[in-house]
Design an enzyme around this catalytic site. Structure first.
Site, short mmCIF file in Angstrom:
data_model
loop_
_atom_site.label_atom_id
_atom_site.label_comp_id
_atom_site.label_asym_id
_atom_site.label_seq_id
_atom_site.Cartn_x
_atom_site.Cartn_y
_atom_site.Cartn_z
N ASN A 1 0.74 -1.15 0.00
CA ASN A 1 0.29 0.05 0.01
C ASN A 1 0.95 1.32 0.11
O ASN A 1 1.44 1.59 1.11
CB ASN A 1 -0.96 0.01 1.35
CG ASN A 1 -1.77 1.44 1.38
OD1 ASN A 1 -1.68 2.03 0.55
ND2 ASN A 1 -2.41 1.40 2.59
N TRP A 2 1.07 1.79 -1.02
CA TRP A 2 1.93 2.79 -1.29
C TRP A 2 1.22 4.16 -0.64
O TRP A 2 2.21 5.18 -0.61
CB TRP A 2 2.22 3.13 -3.03
CG TRP A 2 3.12 1.85 -3.30
CD1 TRP A 2 3.44 1.01 -2.61
CD2 TRP A 2 3.44 1.95 -4.50
NE1 TRP A 2 4.13 0.27 -3.52
CE2 TRP A 2 4.01 1.05 -4.77
CE3 TRP A 2 3.46 2.87 -5.88
CZ2 TRP A 2 5.00 0.25 -6.18
CZ3 TRP A 2 4.03 2.37 -7.22
CH2 TRP A 2 4.75 1.22 -7.18
N LYS A 3 -0.10 4.22 -0.29
CA LYS A 3 -0.61 5.45 0.15
C LYS A 3 -0.40 6.67 -0.59
O LYS A 3 -0.21 6.65 -1.81
CB LYS A 3 0.05 5.46 1.70
CG LYS A 3 -0.25 4.58 2.71
CD LYS A 3 -0.05 4.67 3.97
CE LYS A 3 -0.20 3.34 4.86
NZ LYS A 3 -0.36 3.46 6.28
N GLU B 1 -7.03 4.52 7.68
CA GLU B 1 -6.91 6.14 7.39
C GLU B 1 -8.25 6.64 6.70
O GLU B 1 -8.39 7.87 6.84
CB GLU B 1 -5.65 6.34 6.49
CG GLU B 1 -4.50 5.94 7.59
CD GLU B 1 -3.40 5.43 6.70
OE1 GLU B 1 -3.14 5.57 5.58
OE2 GLU B 1 -2.34 4.82 7.34
N GLY C 1 2.27 2.11 10.89
CA GLY C 1 3.46 3.17 10.76
C GLY C 1 4.02 3.59 12.29
O GLY C 1 4.52 4.60 12.10
N SER D 1 3.38 -2.28 10.36
CA SER D 1 4.35 -2.27 10.59
C SER D 1 5.25 -3.55 10.16
O SER D 1 5.97 -4.23 10.68
CB SER D 1 4.84 -1.91 12.11
OG SER D 1 4.35 -0.49 12.19
N GLY E 1 2.70 -1.13 4.59
CA GLY E 1 2.67 0.26 4.10
C GLY E 1 4.16 0.78 3.73
O GLY E 1 4.77 0.61 2.84
N GLY E 2 4.91 1.23 4.80
CA GLY E 2 6.16 1.89 4.67
C GLY E 2 7.32 1.06 4.12
O GLY E 2 7.75 1.45 2.88
P1 PGA Z 1 2.54 0.12 7.63
O1 PGA Z 1 1.30 0.54 7.07
O2 PGA Z 1 3.21 -1.01 7.16
O3 PGA Z 1 3.46 1.31 7.23
O4 PGA Z 1 2.42 -0.01 9.18
C1 PGA Z 1 0.32 -0.50 6.92
C2 PGA Z 1 -1.00 -0.05 6.18
O5 PGA Z 1 -1.49 0.89 6.63
O6 PGA Z 1 -1.63 -0.67 5.31
#
Ligand code: PGA
Length: 258
Positions: A10-12, A104, A180, A220, A241-242
């Site tokens: 998920n590149w957000k 989010e 995150g 995470s 995500g990250g």
């Molecule tokens: P994260 O995000 O790996 O940066 O914690 C995961 C997500 O929100 O899908």
């Protein structure tokens, strides 16, 4: 039944078009030495404005090792909905999956369970697959309402969806306090919650759908955590995500899921 694992990035709200193409090309280069049949399903979710160019990069490569997801969509097909993008439109851009109900979006954009259910139905009606996110806040966890909260999110999201469609869908369990923050949920606890979600799916859509549906963990996820997470009975992959914003760390996570 063996469920094919999914590692989804998920590149957000990151990456301009050229950067998105660079990242997906670097990822495909990392995956080049691996036989497609050995890989989990690998999915990336760029921003809307990068969907088309990332699709093109994937098609140009022709390796077929990475699938495309949108991070959201709207459930109406078209009309006076300024700023929204429909399921039909993300399908037109070449996506395979759509992430819906990310915390989010629920938190900052007021997405409700009812909207998420409508989106899931529109996505499945268009022959795409939803990745339905759920998860509790730290306050809910501390108050001991994690399971009841997630059960109600899942029941609402799957309401009125046929067992066959539920079986094809994907759920991502993402404890909000782990997103995150660098704080991953203990893998036994993540597995317990995911098994609980599978039970809820069973009561909603029957045993076959519960056995087939892929349920991911998110929050995470890092190269160092993935192997332990994947070793658990009910965790079918990860929403990342990250660590998905760099090709090498995301590819390490993919390899950790093999
Ligand atoms: P994260 O995000 O790996 O940066 O914690 C995961 C997500 O929100 O899908």
């Amino acid at each position: 039944m063996a469920r094919k694992p999914i590692i989804a990035g998920n590149w957000k709200m990151h990456k301009f078009q050229a950067e998105s193409v660079e990242l997906v090309n670097a990822l495909m280069a990392e995956l080049k030495p691996i036989e497609k049949t050995e890989l989990p399903e690998v999915v990336v979710a760029p921003v809307f404005t990068s969907l088309h160019v990332v699709r093109k990069a994937m098609d140009d490569c022709g390796c077929g090792k990475v699938k495309l997801a949108a991070q959201n969509c709207y459930y109406e097909a078209q009309g006076a909905y300024t700023g929204e993008v429909s399921t039909e439109m993300v399908k037109d851009a070449g996506v395979d999956y759509v992430i819906i109900g990310h915390s989010e979006r629920r938190q900052y954009f007021g997405e409700t369970d009812e909207m998420i259910n409508k989106k899931a139905k529109a996505i499945l009606a268009n022959d795409l697959l939803p990745i339905i996110c759920c998860g509790e806040t730290l306050e809910q966890r501390e108050a001991g309402v994690t399971d009841s909260h997630i059960e109600s999110q899942i029941r609402a999201a799957l309401d009125g969806i046929s067992a066959d469609d539920v079986a094809k869908s994907v759920i991502a369990y993402e404890p909000i306090w782990a997103i995150g923050t660098g704080k991953t949920c203990d893998s036994d606890e993540a597995n317990r919650v995911i098994a609980m979600i599978r039970n809820v799916v069973k009561s909603v859509a029957g045993e076959a759908a519960a056995d087939a549906i892929r349920i991911l963990y998110g929050g995470s996820v890092k190269p160092e955590t993935i192997e332990e997470q994947m070793a658990k009975s009910d965790i079918d992959g990860a929403l990342v995500g990250g660590a998905s914003l760099k090709a090498d760390s995301f590819a390490k996570i993919v390899r950790g899921a093999m």
